[in-house]
Design a protein around this motif. Structure first.
Motif, short mmCIF file in Angstrom:
data_model
loop_
_atom_site.label_atom_id
_atom_site.label_comp_id
_atom_site.label_asym_id
_atom_site.label_seq_id
_atom_site.Cartn_x
_atom_site.Cartn_y
_atom_site.Cartn_z
N GLY B 7 76.08 32.58 -13.01
CA GLY B 7 75.01 31.77 -12.43
C GLY B 7 73.58 32.65 -12.76
N ALA B 8 72.64 31.80 -13.33
CA ALA B 8 71.48 32.28 -13.79
C ALA B 8 70.25 32.11 -12.91
CB ALA B 8 71.11 31.53 -15.17
N GLY B 9 70.55 32.46 -11.51
CA GLY B 9 69.61 32.50 -10.61
C GLY B 9 68.82 33.67 -10.46
N LEU B 10 67.94 33.78 -9.52
CA LEU B 10 67.30 35.31 -9.31
C LEU B 10 68.36 36.31 -9.42
CD1 LEU B 10 64.41 36.47 -9.15
CD2 LEU B 10 65.12 36.50 -6.60
N GLY B 11 69.34 36.30 -8.49
CA GLY B 11 70.34 37.49 -8.27
C GLY B 11 70.89 37.73 -9.61
N GLY B 12 71.27 36.89 -10.17
CA GLY B 12 72.25 37.07 -11.55
C GLY B 12 71.50 37.77 -12.69
N LEU B 13 70.35 36.98 -12.89
CA LEU B 13 69.19 37.54 -14.02
C LEU B 13 68.86 39.01 -13.55
CD1 LEU B 13 67.30 34.12 -14.34
CD2 LEU B 13 68.89 35.23 -16.12
N LEU B 14 68.56 39.28 -12.17
CA LEU B 14 68.10 40.66 -12.08
C LEU B 14 69.19 41.54 -12.28
CD1 LEU B 14 66.30 40.05 -8.43
CD2 LEU B 14 65.29 41.29 -10.55
N THR B 62 54.23 45.12 -3.75
CA THR B 62 54.82 46.41 -3.61
C THR B 62 56.17 46.23 -3.02
OG1 THR B 62 53.53 46.25 -1.37
CG2 THR B 62 52.48 47.61 -3.32
N GLY B 63 56.95 45.03 -2.99
CA GLY B 63 58.10 44.80 -2.06
C GLY B 63 59.34 45.31 -3.14
N PRO B 64 60.45 45.28 -2.53
CA PRO B 64 61.64 45.51 -3.33
C PRO B 64 61.85 44.57 -4.59
CG PRO B 64 62.25 45.50 -1.11
CD PRO B 64 60.71 44.92 -1.26
N LEU B 65 61.50 43.43 -4.59
CA LEU B 65 61.62 42.53 -5.73
C LEU B 65 60.65 42.84 -6.94
CD1 LEU B 65 62.72 40.45 -7.39
CD2 LEU B 65 61.34 38.56 -6.33
N ALA B 66 59.42 43.35 -6.52
CA ALA B 66 58.38 43.71 -7.22
C ALA B 66 58.89 44.83 -7.93
CB ALA B 66 57.12 43.90 -6.59
N VAL B 72 63.05 47.03 -14.32
CA VAL B 72 63.91 46.43 -15.42
C VAL B 72 62.82 46.16 -16.71
CG1 VAL B 72 65.70 45.60 -14.12
CG2 VAL B 72 63.85 44.18 -14.56
N ASN B 73 61.68 46.46 -16.27
CA ASN B 73 60.63 46.28 -17.48
C ASN B 73 60.25 44.77 -17.79
OD1 ASN B 73 60.01 48.94 -18.12
ND2 ASN B 73 61.90 48.76 -19.09
N ALA B 74 60.56 43.81 -16.80
CA ALA B 74 60.09 42.34 -16.86
C ALA B 74 58.56 42.22 -16.78
CB ALA B 74 60.74 41.67 -15.88
N ASP B 75 57.72 41.36 -17.31
CA ASP B 75 56.67 41.25 -17.52
C ASP B 75 56.23 40.07 -16.44
OD1 ASP B 75 53.98 41.49 -18.13
OD2 ASP B 75 54.27 40.24 -20.12
N VAL B 76 55.66 40.40 -15.23
CA VAL B 76 55.26 39.44 -14.10
C VAL B 76 54.18 40.02 -13.76
CG1 VAL B 76 56.13 38.25 -12.42
CG2 VAL B 76 57.89 38.81 -13.68
N VAL B 77 53.08 39.22 -13.37
CA VAL B 77 51.85 39.81 -12.44
C VAL B 77 52.12 39.04 -10.97
CG1 VAL B 77 49.64 39.88 -12.35
CG2 VAL B 77 50.65 39.79 -14.46
N ILE B 78 52.02 39.77 -10.17
CA ILE B 78 52.04 39.45 -8.76
C ILE B 78 50.81 39.87 -7.88
CG2 ILE B 78 53.57 39.81 -6.53
CD1 ILE B 78 55.66 40.76 -8.56
N LYS B 79 49.98 38.71 -7.51
CA LYS B 79 48.83 38.85 -6.93
C LYS B 79 49.02 38.77 -5.40
CE LYS B 79 45.29 38.47 -10.25
NZ LYS B 79 44.41 37.54 -10.81
N ARG B 80 48.36 39.67 -4.50
CA ARG B 80 48.35 39.48 -3.10
C ARG B 80 46.79 39.71 -2.68
NH1 ARG B 80 50.25 44.68 -0.71
NH2 ARG B 80 52.44 43.78 -0.32
N ALA B 194 58.14 32.11 -13.69
CA ALA B 194 57.46 33.39 -14.36
C ALA B 194 58.40 34.50 -14.30
CB ALA B 194 55.99 33.48 -13.99
N VAL B 195 58.96 34.65 -12.91
CA VAL B 195 59.83 35.88 -12.80
C VAL B 195 61.19 35.41 -13.33
CG1 VAL B 195 61.11 36.84 -10.80
CG2 VAL B 195 58.73 36.02 -10.38
N THR B 196 61.92 34.23 -13.17
CA THR B 196 63.11 34.23 -13.83
C THR B 196 63.10 34.16 -15.30
OG1 THR B 196 62.92 31.98 -12.94
CG2 THR B 196 64.29 33.09 -11.90
N ASP B 197 62.06 33.55 -15.92
CA ASP B 197 61.93 33.50 -17.49
C ASP B 197 61.69 34.96 -17.89
OD1 ASP B 197 62.03 30.83 -17.34
OD2 ASP B 197 60.16 30.37 -18.01
N ALA B 198 60.93 35.76 -17.20
CA ALA B 198 60.56 37.17 -17.65
C ALA B 198 62.03 37.81 -17.59
CB ALA B 198 59.63 37.77 -16.70
N LEU B 199 62.76 37.82 -16.47
CA LEU B 199 63.99 38.15 -16.57
C LEU B 199 64.94 38.02 -17.62
CD1 LEU B 199 64.48 38.31 -12.70
CD2 LEU B 199 64.27 40.32 -13.91
#
Lengths: 53, 425
Positions: B7-14, B62-66, B72-80, B194-199
């Motif tokens: 499975g290539a969902g978020l958990g699988g890709l992480l 600043t959370g666990p996912l970020a 893992v050096n994935a290129d994602v910008v997360i804005k709060r 953006a997250v799953t593609d970067a992973l």
């Protein structure tokens, strides 16, 4: 194409139907416009889209 | 060492990104024609809708996912956007009289006596967490007023797709603790995709392989150990197998599962897992309906728990000048047969919350059973390991304590990686 009982209504199929032949509300409904190309089935996470006999 | 990921969902890709970076040979197999599972985008008329989760990370940059994305050096910008969570409390729903109360000051609408009680509870519960009841029962005991119940339902609905009465109080307080610890939500620029593609890019860069349109029909088990998978009748061998499809479906694939008492116990635990159900209504707006990039909780609404408008942070998620608004509502298990009615009640809520506003409904999406909001609702999570050696379960079916949505997915993956690679990897 036809929708079976597995459908939960996530709506993913509508985005991949090139001719807008799927309407979704609580379940997917295939309209008469459907040309049976079958593209939608490859994107259904529930195996809810089957070929029409 | 070789790892196969189902499975290539978020958990699988992480998991695949982390293991491929640690020198594992990694192969990810995805049944569908696309990757990302319930954490990616699809385009309808220029609006980037999401397959499952909203375009929001509950604990932002600043959370666990970020943290795991960075690790893992994935290129994602997360804005709060700070201080942009509000509770819309309606004094009169019909006439549209309301006030927006900042999330952190939710007690300001309580009676004087309950405000004093709340101040004491906020101190005492951080020291001694309540136990052994639901959040709903705890509120009845401690702050019994309708608005407190409505706020709890709105929060639990938004965060977990559960009613407060179905949320274990321990889990609720662990979430509050995580909000103190990690902070509030943020938006990944480009949305979930953006997250799953970067992973996926990280996996490929590390030499890993991701195959779509590839269905695994069996997890091969020999002498109580996972040794690979079966695809199209072909055996693909590996040292470990990581499943991103939840415990019940993983077990279904283990045709040679052991018959030990330990495995029977595991099967009993699997039966207690309850996926949570929900509806997401997506709106195309010609004007801002909320005006900020945080969350609008809606305790006074009949069905809708909360709403966001991520285009205030990432305008590219909608056509120029337009806004993408998403509302989430819990569906209680006994209401699943009446989903269409539930959706109509949600739509009616939105008409009351946004009277005279210029918007239209793009799509109402529903989730339950095999494609749910969460494969394992809070309190029914049974962890990342299985009695089969070398077989692990990640994803929203195995999150970990106090983990909301995708933050929980990241916490579960982190835990699994600690088991596989050793602590402090």
């Amino acid at each position: 194409m036809k929708i079976n009982d597995n459908c939960v209504g996530c709506g993913q199929c509508t985005a991949f139907c090139k001719i807008d032949a799927i309407i979704v509300k609580s379940k997917a409904h295939i309209t008469d416009a459907c040309v049976n190309c079958g593209v939608c089935a490859a994107y259904c996470p529930m195996k809810a889209i089957e070929a029409d006999e | 060492m070789k790892a196969i990921v189902i499975g290539a969902g978020l958990g699988g890709l992480l998991s695949a990104a982390k293991l491929s970076g640690e020198g594992y040979e990694v192969e990810v197999f995805e049944r569908l024609a696309m990757i990302g599972g319930r954490f990616t985008n699809f385009n309808i008329n220029g609006y980037q809708l999401s397959t499952g989760a909203l375009h929001m990370l509950p604990h932002g940059p600043t959370g666990p996912l970020a943290q795991l994305i960075k690790e893992v050096n994935a290129d994602v910008v997360i804005k709060r956007q700070d201080d942009t969570a509000f509770m819309r409390i309606h004094e009169d729903l019909e006439k549209g009289i309301y006030k927006d109360v900042p999330f952190g000051k939710f007690g300001s609408t309580f009676s004087a006596w309950n405000r004093i009680k709340l101040a004491l509870l906020l101190i005492s519960t951080r020291k001694w967490s309540p136990k052994n009841c639901s959040l709903g029962e705890w509120i009845t005991k401690n702050l019994n007023m309708p608005v407190a119940h409505q706020m709890a339902d709105s929060f639990c609905g938004w965060a977990l797709s559960l009613k407060a009465a179905d949320t274990p109080v321990e889990e609720a307080f662990e979430i509050f603790e995580n909000l103190y610890r990690h902070g509030g939500p943020g938006v990944p620029i480009g949305g979930c995709k953006a997250v799953t593609d970067a992973l996926a890019n990280v996996v490929r860069k590390n030499g890993g392989n991701i195959e779509t349109k590839t269905e695994i029909t069996e997890i091969l088990v020999e002498n109580g150990k996972a040794i690979g998978v079966l695809i199209d009748g072909q055996r693909h061998m590996s040292d470990i197998v990581i499943s991103n499809i939840g415990h019940p479906f993983t077990n279904d694939l283990c045709k040679d599962a052991p018959t030990s008492p330990q495995y029977k116990q595991y099967l009993d635990k699997i039966r207690t897992i309850k996926p949570s159900a929900g509806v997401k209504i997506c709106l195309a707006a010609n004007e801002p309906l909320i005006g900020h990039g945080g969350v609008l909780f809606t305790p006074s609404a009949k069905r809708v728990n909360g709403i966001n408008e991520v285009t205030n942070i990432d305008p590219k998620l909608a056509p120029p000048g337009k806004h993408l608004v998403m509302a989430h509502q819990t569906v209680q298990w006994d209401r699943i047969p009446y989903l269409e009615e539930e959706i109509d009640l949600g739509i009616a809520d939105l008409e009351q919350i946004f009277p005279n506003k210029d918007y239209e409904i793009i799509l109402a999406q529903s989730y339950y059973d095999g494609w749910p909001v969460n494969r394992s609702s809070s309190g029914t999570d049974i962890g990342n390991t299985t009695p089969i050696e070398g077989l692990y379960v990640v994803g929203d079916g195995a999150k970990g304590k106090g983990g909301i949505e995708v933050e929980g997915v990241a916490m579960g993956v982190k835990n699994t990686m600690n088991i596989i690679l050793g602590e402090g990897n």
